[in-house]
Structures are given as C-alpha cells and as structure tokens.
Scaffold this active site. Sequence first.
Site, short mmCIF file in Angstrom:
data_model
loop_
_atom_site.label_atom_id
_atom_site.label_comp_id
_atom_site.label_asym_id
_atom_site.label_seq_id
_atom_site.Cartn_x
_atom_site.Cartn_y
_atom_site.Cartn_z
N TYR A 1 -5.05 -16.94 -8.29
CA TYR A 1 -4.77 -17.17 -9.69
C TYR A 1 -2.87 -17.33 -10.51
CZ TYR A 1 -2.40 -13.37 -9.08
OH TYR A 1 -1.25 -11.81 -8.33
N GLU B 1 27.32 8.46 10.66
CA GLU B 1 27.13 7.32 11.69
C GLU B 1 28.01 6.38 11.67
OE1 GLU B 1 24.07 5.22 14.98
OE2 GLU B 1 23.11 6.19 13.28
N LYS C 1 7.08 -0.44 -6.01
CA LYS C 1 5.96 -0.92 -4.59
C LYS C 1 6.51 -0.69 -3.64
CE LYS C 1 3.29 -5.18 -5.29
NZ LYS C 1 3.41 -6.26 -6.30
N THR D 1 0.51 -10.01 -13.17
CA THR D 1 -0.60 -10.47 -13.32
C THR D 1 -1.88 -9.34 -14.21
OG1 THR D 1 -0.44 -9.93 -10.72
CG2 THR D 1 -2.80 -9.61 -11.96
N THR E 1 4.34 -7.06 -11.21
CA THR E 1 4.70 -5.87 -10.47
C THR E 1 5.52 -6.04 -9.31
OG1 THR E 1 3.21 -6.48 -8.71
CG2 THR E 1 2.49 -4.12 -10.61
N ASP E 2 5.94 -7.15 -9.62
CA ASP E 2 6.74 -7.86 -8.28
C ASP E 2 8.55 -6.72 -8.62
OD1 ASP E 2 4.91 -8.81 -7.34
OD2 ASP E 2 5.26 -10.54 -7.03
N1 GLU Z 1 4.60 -12.03 -9.10
C1 GLU Z 1 3.44 -11.50 -10.02
C2 GLU Z 1 4.59 -10.94 -11.27
O1 GLU Z 1 5.19 -9.96 -10.41
C3 GLU Z 1 2.87 -11.44 -9.89
C4 GLU Z 1 2.32 -9.83 -9.04
C5 GLU Z 1 2.21 -9.02 -10.31
O2 GLU Z 1 2.14 -9.17 -10.82
O3 GLU Z 1 0.85 -8.05 -9.26
O4 GLU Z 1 4.95 -10.91 -11.62
#
Ligand code: GLU
Length: 322
Positions: free
Chosen positions: A21, A278, A160, A8, A87-88
């Site tokens: 996007y 457990e 995340k 992103t 970010t994923d």
């Molecule tokens: N799904 C995409 C990725 O991880 C966009 C999400 C992001 O970068 O925040 O590259």
Amino acid sequence: MVLATGGTIAGSAGSAIARAYEPGQIGIAEMVAEVRALGLDAELIPVEIAAIGSQDIGWPEWARLHAECRAAQADPAIDGIIITHGTDTAEETAWLLDLTLAAGKPVVLVGAMRPADAVGSDGMRNFANAVRVASDPQAHDRGVMVVMGDAVFAARDVRKAATSSIDAFKGFPRGPLARVTPSSLDWFGPPDRTGSLARYQWPDTLPRVAILHAGAGMDEMPVQALAAIGCRGIVLAGMGQGNAPAAVLDALEATRHAGVAIVRSSRVDEGIVERNLEVDDDARGFAVARALGPAKSRILLMLLVASGISDPAEVQAAFDRA
Ligand code: GLU
C-alpha cells in the site's frame, strides 16, 4: 486542530486484502469528515502539513509542526492538537515536540498500523480515540502523547516495538498513561508536567547526530567515518548496557576529545543504561542515555548540540532530567 502529515492512517491499498500500500494517500479533509460522522463531541479543523511516509519526515515538517502547535497553543479557540503521523518515526516527532513545547494544551500524535481501506483497519478507531484524548480537560499538562491501540503513551516512554501488529506501541519506563476507546477514557494517574514551560528552545537548524549500531566483531572504522563526515554527536546503540568492542570505545573516546558528544544507549528493547558499570564513562567522557532508546537519544542530543551543549557532564545532566 488536526495537523496531517501522512502515514498509514492516510494509506490506501486499493483493496481490503492487499499487502502492499501507499502511505499518505487520503486527504485530511476526507478523514476529518469521516470522524465527524461518528458523532464525537468535537469541532475539528483540518490542516495539511504533508502527505508522506514518516520515514521521510525531517526538519521542514518538524519546523512547520512546531510553529503550528505554538500558534494553536496560544489560540484560545483551540482546545487540543492532533497530529496524524506515520508510525515509523512517531516517537521521534513526539519527543522532539515534547522537548520544545510547553506542556499545557494536549498535543496527541496518532497513526495506524493498517491502511484505511484494509479489512480491520485501525485508523478511524485510533483517530476517534485521539479526538477523545485531545478534547479531555485531564489531558492537559501531560506533554506530547501518542495514541495507538486503545492506549495513550507519553512521548518520553513510547516506542514502536513491532513491525505490523495493531498493538505495536509499548512504553518504557512507564506503560500507558491511560486506556482509551471512542466511548471511554481512563487515566492511570495525574498530569506530571503541570505548569511546565518548553524545556528547549526551537533551534535554527538541527546538527548532524548519528546512531552507531554496535555488532559483535566490529572495528573502529565506522566511528572514524562518522567523525570524518562532520557528526557533532554520536549515539551508540550498544550491546546490553550500551557496550561495544574496545576498539569502538577507544575510537569514540578519541572522537570525544575532538569535540563530538558521545551518548551510550542500548540496542536492547528496554532497560536503563547506567554510568560506569562496565565502561568507564567518567574517564572516557561519555554520557549515558538512561531509559531513552537510540532514536530518542539522538533527538535529545541534536537539541543539546544545537543549544551549544556537548560537555559530557552537561549532556549527562540533560539525559538524567529527561
Ligand atoms: N512507513 C510509513 C510511515 O511511517 C507507514 C507506516 C505506518 O504509518 O504505520 O509513515
């Protein structure tokens, strides 16, 4: 050195208010030119590795990133390395590199929650923050870090934790190592990996290791299916303390006897998974993930299996050290 992979931070919606996007649309040369214009005291060398959403990142990009980081760490002309990343899966790439690189020169992953052309985009600010961290002498010997939302996290701790807010990243067991803005950087403690060499060799290939998400009422068939497709390791994203219905635990134990490494982690957001609470890990031949969540447990287990380690005691020792 700035190694770009997409995400992103390089995303574009074509409108400041659009919801949908495409990640990975803006070239790294363009992004670096924009950061240079901010007047930060750093010389940036852009290198494009990929232009993809990080859901598609895997072995080819990881192998290239590792090789580029090794080369940059050995190059006296380079002071620090920034990786722009979706970010994923930032926590997985960060952790894989953290386990396989020496800790000396800073390696900083950075992303964004909002595309570059969105109103209130966080990308350029995060990028400027990453430049500040990667060029700071005190960033050395801290391993791989993730810079998001004005915070600096260690690869081991970061995850995340939200789908869309700009402070989506959290740390456990440690919170941020530092707070950063384009004009300030405050570390909360000294470097903790001084002099450390790479903990694991870069593997020739990564074995198939799956995450099995536990749910109430599930039976043993998913475990059997994973064993049947040749998984060399299974990470249980278990309930609470890494738990699962008895039928699932029995099937995992049988799979363990067939040579598959089993690690119990938790589907809960954070906390420590303990041995023999457990579940009788000693009797069943399981290891526990301690503070690592399922995604990062899978990365570590892939590296262990790739280095020929699947004995429960040895796997446990590696998770205890992590
Ligand atoms: N799904 C995409 C990725 O991880 C966009 C999400 C992001 O970068 O925040 O590259």
